[in-house]
Design a protein around this motif. Sequence first.
Motif, PDB file in Angstrom:
ATOM      1  N   HIS A  99      24.963  13.120   4.188  1.00  0.00           N
ATOM      2  CA  HIS A  99      26.316  12.901   4.685  1.00  0.00           C
ATOM      3  C   HIS A  99      26.843  11.635   4.016  1.00  0.00           C
ATOM      4  O   HIS A  99      26.058  10.828   3.512  1.00  0.00           O
ATOM      5  CB  HIS A  99      26.382  12.815   6.219  1.00  0.00           C
ATOM      6  N   PRO A 100      28.157  11.438   3.975  1.00  0.00           N
ATOM      7  CA  PRO A 100      28.709  10.239   3.337  1.00  0.00           C
ATOM      8  C   PRO A 100      28.151   8.967   3.982  1.00  0.00           C
ATOM      9  O   PRO A 100      28.063   8.867   5.206  1.00  0.00           O
ATOM     10  CB  PRO A 100      30.216  10.356   3.587  1.00  0.00           C
ATOM     11  N   GLY A 101      27.722   8.031   3.160  1.00  0.00           N
ATOM     12  CA  GLY A 101      27.187   6.770   3.638  1.00  0.00           C
ATOM     13  C   GLY A 101      25.695   6.763   3.915  1.00  0.00           C
ATOM     14  O   GLY A 101      25.146   5.736   4.301  1.00  0.00           O
ATOM     15  N   TYR A 102      25.013   7.895   3.735  1.00  0.00           N
ATOM     16  CA  TYR A 102      23.571   7.976   3.987  1.00  0.00           C
ATOM     17  C   TYR A 102      22.836   7.286   2.849  1.00  0.00           C
ATOM     18  O   TYR A 102      22.789   7.770   1.736  1.00  0.00           O
ATOM     19  CB  TYR A 102      23.135   9.434   4.079  1.00  0.00           C
ATOM     20  N   TYR A 103      22.266   6.124   3.132  1.00  0.00           N
ATOM     21  CA  TYR A 103      21.567   5.304   2.142  1.00  0.00           C
ATOM     22  C   TYR A 103      20.129   5.154   2.612  1.00  0.00           C
ATOM     23  O   TYR A 103      19.883   4.652   3.721  1.00  0.00           O
ATOM     24  CB  TYR A 103      22.242   3.937   2.023  1.00  0.00           C
ATOM     25  N   ALA A 104      19.172   5.602   1.807  1.00  0.00           N
ATOM     26  CA  ALA A 104      17.788   5.637   2.260  1.00  0.00           C
ATOM     27  C   ALA A 104      16.813   5.376   1.129  1.00  0.00           C
ATOM     28  O   ALA A 104      17.155   5.476  -0.052  1.00  0.00           O
ATOM     29  CB  ALA A 104      17.489   6.991   2.891  1.00  0.00           C
ATOM     30  N   ALA A 105      15.597   5.064   1.530  1.00  0.00           N
ATOM     31  CA  ALA A 105      14.469   4.945   0.612  1.00  0.00           C
ATOM     32  C   ALA A 105      13.271   5.615   1.273  1.00  0.00           C
ATOM     33  O   ALA A 105      13.146   5.623   2.503  1.00  0.00           O
ATOM     34  CB  ALA A 105      14.160   3.481   0.325  1.00  0.00           C
ATOM     35  N   PHE A 106      12.390   6.171   0.455  1.00  0.00           N
ATOM     36  CA  PHE A 106      11.230   6.899   0.943  1.00  0.00           C
ATOM     37  C   PHE A 106       9.968   6.369   0.278  1.00  0.00           C
ATOM     38  O   PHE A 106       9.950   6.141  -0.936  1.00  0.00           O
ATOM     39  CB  PHE A 106      11.357   8.393   0.615  1.00  0.00           C
ATOM     40  N   VAL A 107       8.917   6.217   1.090  1.00  0.00           N
ATOM     41  CA  VAL A 107       7.602   5.841   0.574  1.00  0.00           C
ATOM     42  C   VAL A 107       6.554   6.712   1.256  1.00  0.00           C
ATOM     43  O   VAL A 107       6.801   7.270   2.325  1.00  0.00           O
ATOM     44  CB  VAL A 107       7.284   4.350   0.823  1.00  0.00           C
ATOM     45  N   VAL A 108       5.403   6.796   0.630  1.00  0.00           N
ATOM     46  CA  VAL A 108       4.269   7.488   1.219  1.00  0.00           C
ATOM     47  C   VAL A 108       3.306   6.415   1.726  1.00  0.00           C
ATOM     48  O   VAL A 108       2.936   5.509   0.971  1.00  0.00           O
ATOM     49  CB  VAL A 108       3.588   8.414   0.193  1.00  0.00           C
TER      50      VAL A 108
ATOM     51  N   GLY B 141       0.769  -1.243   0.000  1.00  0.00           N
ATOM     52  CA  GLY B 141       0.000   0.000   0.000  1.00  0.00           C
ATOM     53  C   GLY B 141       0.790   1.278   0.000  1.00  0.00           C
ATOM     54  O   GLY B 141       0.206   2.363  -0.037  1.00  0.00           O
ATOM     55  N   GLY B 142       2.118   1.193   0.040  1.00  0.00           N
ATOM     56  CA  GLY B 142       2.936   2.397  -0.010  1.00  0.00           C
ATOM     57  C   GLY B 142       3.140   2.873  -1.437  1.00  0.00           C
ATOM     58  O   GLY B 142       3.010   2.090  -2.385  1.00  0.00           O
ATOM     59  N   LYS B 143       3.470   4.147  -1.584  1.00  0.00           N
ATOM     60  CA  LYS B 143       3.757   4.727  -2.898  1.00  0.00           C
ATOM     61  C   LYS B 143       5.178   5.262  -2.906  1.00  0.00           C
ATOM     62  O   LYS B 143       5.651   5.825  -1.915  1.00  0.00           O
ATOM     63  CB  LYS B 143       2.773   5.852  -3.209  1.00  0.00           C
ATOM     64  N   ASP B 144       5.843   5.102  -4.030  1.00  0.00           N
ATOM     65  CA  ASP B 144       7.223   5.555  -4.173  1.00  0.00           C
ATOM     66  C   ASP B 144       7.346   7.043  -3.860  1.00  0.00           C
ATOM     67  O   ASP B 144       6.560   7.851  -4.329  1.00  0.00           O
ATOM     68  CB  ASP B 144       7.710   5.284  -5.596  1.00  0.00           C
ATOM     69  N   ASN B 145       8.364   7.385  -3.073  1.00  0.00           N
ATOM     70  CA  ASN B 145       8.691   8.778  -2.799  1.00  0.00           C
ATOM     71  C   ASN B 145      10.203   8.978  -2.823  1.00  0.00           C
ATOM     72  O   ASN B 145      10.710   9.961  -2.299  1.00  0.00           O
ATOM     73  CB  ASN B 145       8.105   9.209  -1.449  1.00  0.00           C
ATOM     74  N   GLY B 146      10.909   8.003  -3.411  1.00  0.00           N
ATOM     75  CA  GLY B 146      12.364   8.073  -3.506  1.00  0.00           C
ATOM     76  C   GLY B 146      12.970   6.691  -3.363  1.00  0.00           C
ATOM     77  O   GLY B 146      13.049   6.156  -2.269  1.00  0.00           O
ATOM     78  N   ALA B 147      13.364   6.110  -4.479  1.00  0.00           N
ATOM     79  CA  ALA B 147      13.917   4.748  -4.495  1.00  0.00           C
ATOM     80  C   ALA B 147      15.189   4.667  -3.664  1.00  0.00           C
ATOM     81  O   ALA B 147      15.848   5.681  -3.407  1.00  0.00           O
ATOM     82  CB  ALA B 147      14.206   4.330  -5.937  1.00  0.00           C
ATOM     83  N   PRO B 148      15.561   3.474  -3.228  1.00  0.00           N
ATOM     84  CA  PRO B 148      16.780   3.316  -2.430  1.00  0.00           C
ATOM     85  C   PRO B 148      18.004   3.877  -3.147  1.00  0.00           C
ATOM     86  O   PRO B 148      18.158   3.698  -4.361  1.00  0.00           O
ATOM     87  CB  PRO B 148      16.913   1.796  -2.277  1.00  0.00           C
ATOM     88  N   GLY B 149      18.827   4.559  -2.388  1.00  0.00           N
ATOM     89  CA  GLY B 149      20.060   5.099  -2.951  1.00  0.00           C
ATOM     90  C   GLY B 149      20.769   6.007  -1.971  1.00  0.00           C
ATOM     91  O   GLY B 149      20.245   6.345  -0.912  1.00  0.00           O
ATOM     92  N   GLU B 150      21.997   6.382  -2.338  1.00  0.00           N
ATOM     93  CA  GLU B 150      22.788   7.319  -1.534  1.00  0.00           C
ATOM     94  C   GLU B 150      22.148   8.704  -1.605  1.00  0.00           C
ATOM     95  O   GLU B 150      21.638   9.107  -2.652  1.00  0.00           O
ATOM     96  CB  GLU B 150      24.216   7.407  -2.086  1.00  0.00           C
ATOM     97  N   ARG B 151      22.180   9.388  -0.498  1.00  0.00           N
ATOM     98  CA  ARG B 151      21.697  10.758  -0.430  1.00  0.00           C
ATOM     99  C   ARG B 151      22.872  11.654  -0.041  1.00  0.00           C
ATOM    100  O   ARG B 151      23.834  11.201   0.577  1.00  0.00           O
ATOM    101  CB  ARG B 151      20.570  10.906   0.598  1.00  0.00           C
TER     102      ARG B 151
END
Length: 142
Positions: free
Chosen positions: A107-116, A94-104
């Motif tokens: 800061h160095p090493g910040y790896y995240a994914a976002f969903v709504v 039921g979540g919607k894409d808001n930013g696929a997994p990847g480096e942001r």
Amino acid sequence: METQKLHRGRLIDHIQLVVQDISASQTFYAAIFAALNVPMGGTGDGYFWADELFVTSIDSPAALGVLTGRHHLAFQAQDRNMVDHFYQTALAHGGKDNGAPGERAYHPGYYAAFVVDPDGNNIEAVFHGEASRSSASVVITF
């Protein structure tokens, strides 16, 4: 000059989200928490919780009939694979894409994914990299 070592423990005691559809939210959060190895704390009529996140239906006495609005919650992941798994699980439940997994670039090493989530909240899973696994203490110098 005085130096003190300050240990704060948890900054947040708990967070409450008030949602429109408790069943859809419970399906979503139970799935992503399983992906993040976070056990559900419990459920009741019109609510559920995990760790210090409490989710209630709009008609529960604690909600006062008002939705909480859009929030950004970031959950810790143990590694990049867990972030990836969180993202795929969230989309399948039921979540919607808001930013696929990847480096942001935060800061160095910040790896995240976002969903709504089903109520429009921006939900993130983040792994800060190996270098960030240090002490939680803060040193303050006066």
